[in-house]
Design a protein around this motif. Structure first.
Motif, short mmCIF file in Angstrom:
data_model
loop_
_atom_site.label_atom_id
_atom_site.label_comp_id
_atom_site.label_asym_id
_atom_site.label_seq_id
_atom_site.Cartn_x
_atom_site.Cartn_y
_atom_site.Cartn_z
N THR A 177 146.75 54.16 73.59
CA THR A 177 146.67 53.26 73.64
C THR A 177 145.94 51.49 74.41
N PHE A 178 144.88 52.59 74.88
CA PHE A 178 144.15 52.23 75.93
C PHE A 178 142.71 52.58 76.32
N PHE A 179 141.74 52.01 75.66
CA PHE A 179 139.86 51.82 76.23
C PHE A 179 139.56 51.48 76.27
N THR A 180 138.57 51.29 77.18
CA THR A 180 137.03 51.30 77.82
C THR A 180 136.42 50.47 76.62
N ALA A 181 135.94 49.63 76.81
CA ALA A 181 135.55 48.90 76.03
C ALA A 181 132.99 49.22 76.64
N ASP A 182 132.57 48.20 75.32
CA ASP A 182 131.41 48.31 76.65
C ASP A 182 130.55 47.21 77.12
N SER A 183 129.76 46.35 77.69
CA SER A 183 129.60 45.58 78.28
C SER A 183 127.73 45.10 78.14
N VAL A 184 127.59 43.70 77.56
CA VAL A 184 126.48 43.61 76.87
C VAL A 184 126.13 42.37 77.63
N ALA A 185 124.56 41.99 77.90
CA ALA A 185 124.48 40.34 79.01
C ALA A 185 124.11 39.42 77.49
N ASP A 186 123.91 39.79 76.54
CA ASP A 186 123.64 38.64 75.80
C ASP A 186 124.79 38.92 74.15
N PRO A 187 126.13 38.48 74.31
CA PRO A 187 126.64 38.45 72.72
C PRO A 187 126.97 37.51 71.84
N ALA A 188 125.88 36.48 71.75
CA ALA A 188 125.80 35.72 70.84
C ALA A 188 126.05 36.95 69.29
N PRO A 189 126.57 35.57 68.69
CA PRO A 189 126.42 36.18 67.05
C PRO A 189 125.07 36.26 66.73
N GLY A 190 124.62 37.73 65.75
CA GLY A 190 123.21 38.29 65.52
C GLY A 190 122.27 38.51 66.34
N THR A 191 122.91 39.08 67.51
CA THR A 191 121.73 39.66 68.03
C THR A 191 122.23 41.25 68.32
N LEU A 192 121.35 41.74 68.98
CA LEU A 192 122.00 43.06 68.79
C LEU A 192 123.10 43.17 70.04
N GLY A 193 122.67 42.38 71.03
CA GLY A 193 124.15 42.89 71.64
C GLY A 193 125.60 42.74 71.10
N ALA A 194 125.40 41.82 70.30
CA ALA A 194 126.49 41.40 70.17
C ALA A 194 126.85 42.40 68.87
N MET A 195 125.87 43.06 67.79
CA MET A 195 125.59 44.19 67.16
C MET A 195 126.69 45.52 68.28
N GLU A 196 126.26 45.51 69.07
CA GLU A 196 126.87 46.99 70.70
C GLU A 196 127.48 46.84 70.72
N LEU A 197 127.98 45.67 71.34
CA LEU A 197 129.43 45.76 71.70
C LEU A 197 130.68 45.51 70.61
N ASP A 198 130.59 45.10 69.35
CA ASP A 198 131.45 45.18 68.12
C ASP A 198 131.69 46.45 67.94
N PHE A 199 130.69 47.70 67.42
CA PHE A 199 130.18 48.83 67.19
C PHE A 199 131.02 49.50 68.65
N VAL A 200 130.74 49.66 69.48
CA VAL A 200 131.06 50.38 70.98
C VAL A 200 132.89 50.06 70.60
N THR A 201 133.31 49.05 70.57
CA THR A 201 135.35 48.40 71.08
C THR A 201 135.69 48.65 69.49
N ILE A 202 134.77 48.38 68.28
CA ILE A 202 135.49 49.26 67.04
C ILE A 202 136.02 51.19 67.29
N HIS A 203 135.00 51.61 67.75
CA HIS A 203 134.41 52.71 67.80
C HIS A 203 135.60 54.01 68.57
N GLU A 204 135.79 52.84 69.77
CA GLU A 204 137.17 53.50 70.51
C GLU A 204 137.83 52.76 70.55
#
Length: 726
Positions: free
Chosen positions: A381-408
């Motif tokens: 019921t508890f996890f740590t996500a990641d952090s990115v400098a640029d989470p704007a939609p359509g960027t590598l950062g957005a995909m990285e943030l979503d990927f780690v969140t969904i994985h965890e």
């Protein structure tokens, strides 16, 4: 004189004599010997024998009073000193003996002792293997931490302890401790241990620790090992599964109930496994938060003075509402909303495709800048996500943030609810979770955008399918370790377990069908939730639920229990006219020696007549038949292959290669020429090391070369344009 033990027969004779003389009324009987329980093998890995139907109490039907068969229950009171980064705690552990044997000694994990010094099993393996956790951050002397046992009591009696190394690690390792109980635990009985302990947290470098005021407190309390019974995960006798903390491994524990009081200074925000009970209680500048959660096998928490006001939402897509929380530092405020959205979408997807989320809370923590080594870790019921400098939609950062969140978040199912053994079978957690998380990203329509907000505005926005990107990143031509190998006995480390398992399951799904695979995985989850399945249980469930046992058996034998590459290719492809040949032949009833020149002249004359009679004929047709031949070569394991040859008139020939041969030739004689040959046209064999050599055309096709050239040219031009603007 010292006491000397009399022979057994002499003792018996004296007892009989004493009774006959009336000197004794009762014959003393020695107490039964409590058997020593063995450890699970030090190098245990992929289980081949499915668990018994009654393993772990049998499938959970939902009619039981609790979600899991609770074995280990914890009541903990802990106080954090955020200046010294220490924890003073008392723990009451109530453990139930599920076996038919009396248990005299129990074993507990003290995971934090992996960071006690460089001579632990963890750091010895890391040093000798040349690998470091994630970034290899050097925190200096602050990287060290430990758990110290202050006292252990069983009722009113002190419990002695000593450190052991079940896997044969260095004698200096203190990650497993043995308690010799004054009172054995009877079969089916319970015992309660009162444990006082002290933690010195390390600077966060491996999954747990502190940075500045941020504290991620994980694997911090004495946690009892798992007593496995015959018929559970390959066990044939009662055994303790309690491995040392290895550099590449994670965890395995019994389900139970946690009631934890966390005391921190006023002004600190706390997040933890489970539900907060009532309003926190303040006293003398300290605040105590009480969290309770049943049917979990771990408990982790965080406390930070710098946490911004949390972002919260309530998910109502299941049988009960779920409180969703994101804790984040001010510098990553822009990351909080995407993390929350991914969590809500994850609840939708995993509940629909596997089963309803059984808990009422889920909390994500975004670690602060310079605390990223704490990111990407999962606890119930508890996890740590990641952090990115640029989470704007359509960027590598957005995909990285979503990927780690969904994985965890997905680990809440594969690691949290299914609770497989991450020491021995990391494939069941990391691999299956990677596969299912990718399916969610694919369903969301997300691609890997190799760009930033700035580059996107400049028109540079290449996008890649998440499946294909991961496949391309793997060394498929020479796998070193079976997917079912344990976490610490791998040449290439545990990393390939993630992607290679995902590709293997996609490969299997391509052959079974998407709906069949989803039904099989849902069956696996429903059958084994809260029951610690093994690889053999996954294997058996997929075989049964898909109805294609032979195919599932073959894939598991080659990839899970073995490490066989797949690499079939088209080695040669020809389609030539069958022309008149020189030599003796019958002409007008007599044998005539036809020269090569005469044969060529006759062939050309026949072509001229045919073109005159068929002025609209398409290329690849003529007066002579064509002999088409395709040679297939095999460098790796034998897999069932399909070859499709397309001809100039649009017709096709399809053949199957089902054998074990290292090569095979297929031939056709047809009135038309072949134009292309394609191996694995449905792209079912995604483990194939090189898909580019699966297809051939009779005429040279430079489209792939042009594509890569154009892509590279676009990147170069974009970078030059960017440089010209700065």
């Amino acid at each position: 004189m010292p006491f000397r033990r009399l022979p057994l027969l002499a003792v018996a004779a004296l007892a009989v004599l004493a009774t006959s003389l009336g000197l004794a009324q009762v014959v003393p009987v020695a107490a039964p010997t409590v058997p020593e329980i063995p450890f699970a093998p030090a190098h245990a890995a992929a289980v081949r024998t499915p668990s018994a139907p009654t393993a772990w109490g049998g499938p959970r039907t939902g009619a039981e009073p609790t979600l899991s068969d609770r074995v280990a229950n914890y009541r903990i009171e802990a106080t954090l000193d955020p200046v010294r980064h220490t924890i003073e705690a008392r723990q009451q552990l109530t453990w139930r003996n599920r076996s038919a044997l009396p248990i005299r000694s129990v074993y507990l994990h003290l995971y934090l002792n992996a960071h006690r010094n460089e001579d632990s099993t963890f750091y010895t393996e890391e040093r000798n293997g040349g690998e470091s956790f994630r970034s290899g951050l050097d925190a200096g002397a602050e990287k060290y931490g430990y758990t110290e046992l202050r006292s252990v009591r069983q009722g009113a009696r002190a419990v002695p302890w000593r450190y052991v190394q079940p896997d044969g690690g260095p004698a200096t390792d203190r990650t497993v401790v043995r308690f010799d109980l004054p009172e054995p635990v009877a079969p089916g009985g319970t015992t309660t241990l009162d444990i006082a302990f002290f933690d010195q947290l390390p600077r966060v470098t491996v999954r747990t620790g502190y940075f500045d005021t941020f504290h991620l407190v994980a694997q911090w309390f004495p946690k009892i090992g798992v007593l496995e019974l015959p018929g559970e995960r390959g066990a044939t006798t009662v055994r303790w599964n309690v491995h040392e903390y290895h550099a590449e491994s994670e965890y395995y524990a019994d389900f139970g109930h946690y009631d934890v009081r966390l005391t921190v200074p006023k002004g600190y925000t706390v997040g933890a496994t489970g539900q907060l009970q009532g309003k926190p209680v303040e006293k003398d500048g300290l605040v105590t938060h009480r969290y309770v959660q049943g049917d979990v096998h771990d408990f982790a928490w965080t406390a930070d003075r710098r946490t911004a006001p949390p972002l919260r939402a309530t998910w109502r897509g299941g049988p009960h509402p779920v409180e969703v929380t994101v804790l984040f530092p001010p510098e990553y405020r822009s990351n909080a909303a995407p993390v929350l959205r991914a969590m809500l979408d994850g609840l939708d997807f995993f509940s629909r495709t596997l089963g309803p989320y059984p808990y009422r809370t889920v909390t994500a923590v975004i670690p602060p800048y310079n605390g990223r080594e704490a990111s990407g870790m999962e606890y119930p019921t508890f996890f740590t996500a990641d952090s990115v400098a640029d989470p704007a939609p359509g960027t590598l950062g957005a995909m990285e943030l979503d990927f780690v969140t969904i994985h965890e978040f997905g680990h809440g199912y594969f690691q949290g609810i299914l609770a497989s053994n991450e020491f021995e079978e990391p494939m069941l957690d990391e691999g299956l979770n990677e596969f299912w998380g990718q399916r969610m990203l694919h369903e969301r329509g997300q691609k890997l955008h190799a760009t930033t907000s700035l580059l996107r505005r400049l028109g540079f926005a290449p996008a890649f399918d998440v499946f294909e990107n991961e496949r391309a990143s793997l060394a498929l031509d020479e796998p070193a370790d079976p997917l079912g190998e344990n976490a610490w006995a791998r040449l290439e480390g545990v990393g390939p377990v993630y992607g290679r398992t995902a590709v293997m399951l996609r490969d299997l799904e391509a052959q079974l069908g998407k709906d069949v695979m989803e039904r099989a995985m849902r069956t696996y989850y429903q059958r084994w939730k809260f029951r610690h399945p093994s690889i053999a249980d996954l294997h058996a469930t997929l075989a049964e639920a898909s109805g294609q046992a032979a195919l599932v058996d073959a894939v598991f034998e080659l990839q899970v229990y073995g490490a066989q590459p797949v690499d079939d290719r088209i080695a040669d492809f020809t389609s030539d006219e069958m022309l008149p040949q020189p030599g003796y032949g019958s002409v007008g009833g007599r044998e005539v020696n036809i020269t090569l020149e005469a044969a060529d002249e006759a062939a050309e004359a026949a072509r001229a007549r045919w073109r005159k009679a068929h002025p609209d004929a398409r290329p690849g047709t003529g007066p002579f038949p064509y002999r088409t031949a395709v040679v297939l070569r095999r460098r790796g394991a034998a897999v069932p292959q399909t070859l499709v040859v397309t001809f100039a008139d649009g017709s096709r020939e399809t053949v199957r290669w089902q054998g074990q041969e290292r090569w095979q030739r297929f031939e056709w004689v047809k009135p038309v020429q072949a134009v292309s040959a394609q191996l694995d046209p449905a792209r079912q064999h995604l483990l194939d090391a090189n898909k580019l050599d699966d297809g051939r055309t009779l005429q040279a096709d430079a489209s792939a070369t042009r594509r890569w050239t154009f892509d590279f040219g676009t990147i170069v031009q974009t970078l030059l344009a960017l440089l010209a603007t700065v």
